[in-house]
Design a protein around this motif. Structure first.
Motif, PDB file in Angstrom:
ATOM      1  N   ASP A  57       0.867  -1.078   0.205  1.00  0.00           N
ATOM      2  CA  ASP A  57       0.026  -0.089  -0.048  1.00  0.00           C
ATOM      3  C   ASP A  57       0.717   1.304   0.234  1.00  0.00           C
ATOM      4  N   GLY A  58       2.313   1.140  -0.290  1.00  0.00           N
ATOM      5  CA  GLY A  58       3.136   2.487  -0.381  1.00  0.00           C
ATOM      6  C   GLY A  58       2.546   3.503  -1.094  1.00  0.00           C
ATOM      7  N   PRO A  59       1.799   2.995  -2.383  1.00  0.00           N
ATOM      8  CA  PRO A  59       1.539   4.164  -3.172  1.00  0.00           C
ATOM      9  C   PRO A  59       0.169   5.059  -2.420  1.00  0.00           C
ATOM     10  N   VAL A  60      -0.316   4.431  -1.589  1.00  0.00           N
ATOM     11  CA  VAL A  60      -1.518   5.040  -0.757  1.00  0.00           C
ATOM     12  C   VAL A  60      -0.870   6.116   0.094  1.00  0.00           C
ATOM     13  N   TRP A  61       0.248   5.671   0.630  1.00  0.00           N
ATOM     14  CA  TRP A  61       0.867   6.793   1.305  1.00  0.00           C
ATOM     15  C   TRP A  61       1.896   7.497   0.842  1.00  0.00           C
ATOM     16  N   GLY A  62       1.741   7.546  -0.616  1.00  0.00           N
ATOM     17  CA  GLY A  62       2.468   8.608  -1.118  1.00  0.00           C
ATOM     18  C   GLY A  62       4.206   8.342  -1.278  1.00  0.00           C
ATOM     19  N   LYS A  63       4.422   6.938  -1.510  1.00  0.00           N
ATOM     20  CA  LYS A  63       5.870   6.628  -1.260  1.00  0.00           C
ATOM     21  C   LYS A  63       6.694   6.528  -2.586  1.00  0.00           C
ATOM     22  N   GLU A  64       6.019   6.752  -3.785  1.00  0.00           N
ATOM     23  CA  GLU A  64       6.695   6.712  -5.081  1.00  0.00           C
ATOM     24  C   GLU A  64       8.060   7.528  -4.972  1.00  0.00           C
ATOM     25  N   GLY A  65       8.039   8.679  -4.497  1.00  0.00           N
ATOM     26  CA  GLY A  65       9.179   9.365  -4.284  1.00  0.00           C
ATOM     27  C   GLY A  65      10.291   8.874  -3.745  1.00  0.00           C
ATOM     28  N   GLU A  66       9.909   8.328  -2.412  1.00  0.00           N
ATOM     29  CA  GLU A  66      10.683   7.518  -1.699  1.00  0.00           C
ATOM     30  C   GLU A  66      11.361   6.382  -2.281  1.00  0.00           C
ATOM     31  N   SER A  67      10.613   5.936  -3.040  1.00  0.00           N
ATOM     32  CA  SER A  67      10.999   4.469  -3.894  1.00  0.00           C
ATOM     33  C   SER A  67      12.010   5.176  -4.837  1.00  0.00           C
ATOM     34  N   ARG A  68      11.883   6.039  -5.532  1.00  0.00           N
ATOM     35  CA  ARG A  68      12.547   6.717  -6.753  1.00  0.00           C
ATOM     36  C   ARG A  68      13.983   6.997  -6.164  1.00  0.00           C
ATOM     37  N   MET A  69      13.901   7.770  -4.955  1.00  0.00           N
ATOM     38  CA  MET A  69      15.061   8.329  -4.508  1.00  0.00           C
ATOM     39  C   MET A  69      16.003   7.125  -3.944  1.00  0.00           C
ATOM     40  N   ALA A  70      15.421   6.348  -3.258  1.00  0.00           N
ATOM     41  CA  ALA A  70      16.154   4.914  -2.827  1.00  0.00           C
ATOM     42  C   ALA A  70      17.159   4.361  -3.883  1.00  0.00           C
ATOM     43  N   VAL A  71      16.461   4.336  -5.057  1.00  0.00           N
ATOM     44  CA  VAL A  71      17.056   3.575  -6.242  1.00  0.00           C
ATOM     45  C   VAL A  71      18.260   4.663  -6.814  1.00  0.00           C
ATOM     46  N   GLU A  72      17.831   5.865  -7.138  1.00  0.00           N
ATOM     47  CA  GLU A  72      18.662   6.682  -7.769  1.00  0.00           C
ATOM     48  C   GLU A  72      19.914   6.993  -6.787  1.00  0.00           C
ATOM     49  N   LYS A  73      20.053   6.911  -5.576  1.00  0.00           N
ATOM     50  CA  LYS A  73      21.072   7.140  -4.473  1.00  0.00           C
ATOM     51  C   LYS A  73      21.733   5.821  -4.060  1.00  0.00           C
ATOM     52  N   GLY A  74      21.449   4.688  -4.619  1.00  0.00           N
ATOM     53  CA  GLY A  74      21.818   3.447  -4.504  1.00  0.00           C
ATOM     54  C   GLY A  74      21.635   2.904  -3.113  1.00  0.00           C
ATOM     55  N   LEU A  75      20.630   3.503  -2.458  1.00  0.00           N
ATOM     56  CA  LEU A  75      20.461   2.925  -1.045  1.00  0.00           C
ATOM     57  C   LEU A  75      19.959   1.536  -0.787  1.00  0.00           C
ATOM     58  N   VAL A  76      19.400   0.978  -1.985  1.00  0.00           N
ATOM     59  CA  VAL A  76      18.755  -0.466  -1.915  1.00  0.00           C
ATOM     60  C   VAL A  76      19.391  -1.268  -3.156  1.00  0.00           C
ATOM     61  N   GLY A  77      19.217  -2.563  -3.067  1.00  0.00           N
ATOM     62  CA  GLY A  77      19.618  -3.478  -4.066  1.00  0.00           C
ATOM     63  C   GLY A  77      18.648  -4.811  -3.997  1.00  0.00           C
ATOM     64  N   TYR A  78      17.261  -4.389  -3.953  1.00  0.00           N
ATOM     65  CA  TYR A  78      16.639  -5.537  -4.116  1.00  0.00           C
ATOM     66  C   TYR A  78      16.624  -6.085  -5.389  1.00  0.00           C
ATOM     67  N   GLY A  79      16.136  -7.540  -5.471  1.00  0.00           N
ATOM     68  CA  GLY A  79      16.345  -8.093  -6.728  1.00  0.00           C
ATOM     69  C   GLY A  79      14.913  -8.394  -7.381  1.00  0.00           C
ATOM     70  N   TRP A  80      14.122  -8.050  -6.584  1.00  0.00           N
ATOM     71  CA  TRP A  80      12.615  -8.487  -7.256  1.00  0.00           C
ATOM     72  C   TRP A  80      11.689  -7.358  -6.703  1.00  0.00           C
ATOM     73  N   ARG A  81      10.835  -6.920  -7.352  1.00  0.00           N
ATOM     74  CA  ARG A  81       9.764  -5.936  -7.026  1.00  0.00           C
ATOM     75  C   ARG A  81       8.354  -6.238  -7.413  1.00  0.00           C
ATOM     76  N   CYS A  82       7.472  -6.750  -6.424  1.00  0.00           N
ATOM     77  CA  CYS A  82       6.048  -7.095  -6.534  1.00  0.00           C
ATOM     78  C   CYS A  82       5.134  -6.253  -5.856  1.00  0.00           C
ATOM     79  N   GLU A  83       4.012  -6.213  -6.558  1.00  0.00           N
ATOM     80  CA  GLU A  83       2.948  -5.459  -5.767  1.00  0.00           C
ATOM     81  C   GLU A  83       2.561  -5.870  -4.714  1.00  0.00           C
TER      82      GLU A  83
END
Length: 292
Positions: free
Chosen positions: A251-277
């Motif tokens: 439910d991340g999109p419900v809480w406006g988490k898209e910006g955080e998700s993008r920032m985490a990837v752009e800054k190399g803070l995360v390295g998850y191998g799969w992304r599922c709804e």
């Protein structure tokens, strides 16, 4: 509609293995398996209704006009207050922590005092009651998805990582159906340490416990897979500790988490191998691979 799918995938922390090769699959409980934010908000609505209509906490502007159940600006501001009070209480009482139901009651009292609104003992008791804790449900389809993963022929060991105490976790597991899953191990807050330092490093301690269990059962780190929703509390520390992970946007999109998700990837803070709804989508990947 969520635009999470438009966010690039990060460089995986480790080379992705076939899912059948992960001997241990761990799951964060609250926020990943258990849906609780909306229920906390619902509990506090009577209290918030006593605020002036122009209070920022009553701002009903949705974060996203494209998501029907989007949280509001006021919701987010309130959750910040709630989280800060919870964190403060944990640190204050590190040497003698309150049981979770008592902690919830204290949070209610402090939030009411901070907002300058009156409350009653009945409201305090209700928020910290067993009934309230039991009312927090699993995200839709989570139990069925866990059953699919559990029944996979590769025989994954399933581990639950709860950042809440055993008292409340037991209540949640009994009421939600999580207790019917054949967990190889269930960790609760007591297992991660309760000193002030432990609490400040809680995200790290949680994953240290997971790796300790892997060592006990003879599983190498590269065959451990952690499934969670929180980027900050789970995926960032997983990357630092060299653990492969699966990001459930939930439910991340419900809480406006898209910006955080993008920032985490752009800054190399995360390295998850799969992304599922959600967990259902992940369980389908497990099942599809098994059938291929």
């Amino acid at each position: 509609m969520s635009n999470t799918s438009e966010i690039p995938m990060p460089e995986p922390t480790n080379k992705r293995l076939p899912l059948s090769q992960y001997q241990i699959i761990s799951f964060d409980v609250y926020g990943t398996l258990i849906q609780y934010k909306q229920h906390i908000l619902s509990s506090f609505k009577p209290l918030l209704s006593r605020l002036p209509t122009d209070s920022p906490l009553r701002n009903s502007t949705p974060l996203s006009p494209h998501i029907s159940d989007s949280a509001t600006t006021g919701d987010i501001e309130f959750l910040k207050i709630f989280q800060k009070q919870e964190d403060t209480i944990k640190l204050e009482l590190a040497s003698n922590p309150l049981r979770f139901d008592k902690a919830l009651q204290e949070i209610w009292r402090r939030v009411a005092a901070q907002l300058g609104v009156t409350t009653t003992d009945e409201e305090v008791q209700r928020f910290g009651s067993e009934e309230n804790i039991k009312s927090w449900p699993c995200f839709p389809g989570s139990i069925e998805a866990l059953q699919v993963i559990q029944s996979a022929s590769s025989g994954h060991k399933l581990v639950a990582l709860s950042n809440i105490d055993k008292y409340a976790t037991d209540l949640t597991f009994a009421a939600s159906g999580l207790g019917n899953i054949s967990w190889s191990k269930v960790y609760t807050a007591e297992d991660f340490g309760t000193s002030e330092e432990d609490l400040k490093l809680a995200d790290q301690r949680k994953l240290e416990a997971l790796l300790g269990y892997a060592e006990e059962v003879g599983c190498s780190k590269e065959h451990v897979l952690h499934v969670a929703q929180s980027l900050g509390h789970d995926h960032a520390p997983a990357k630092k500790m060299g653990i492969s992970s699966v990001f459930l946007t939930g439910d991340g999109p419900v809480w406006g988490k898209e910006g955080e998700s993008r920032m985490a990837v752009e800054k190399g803070l995360v390295g998850y191998g799969w992304r599922c709804e959600d967990l259902r989508e992940f369980s389908k990947l497990v099942k599809q691979e098994e059938q291929s």
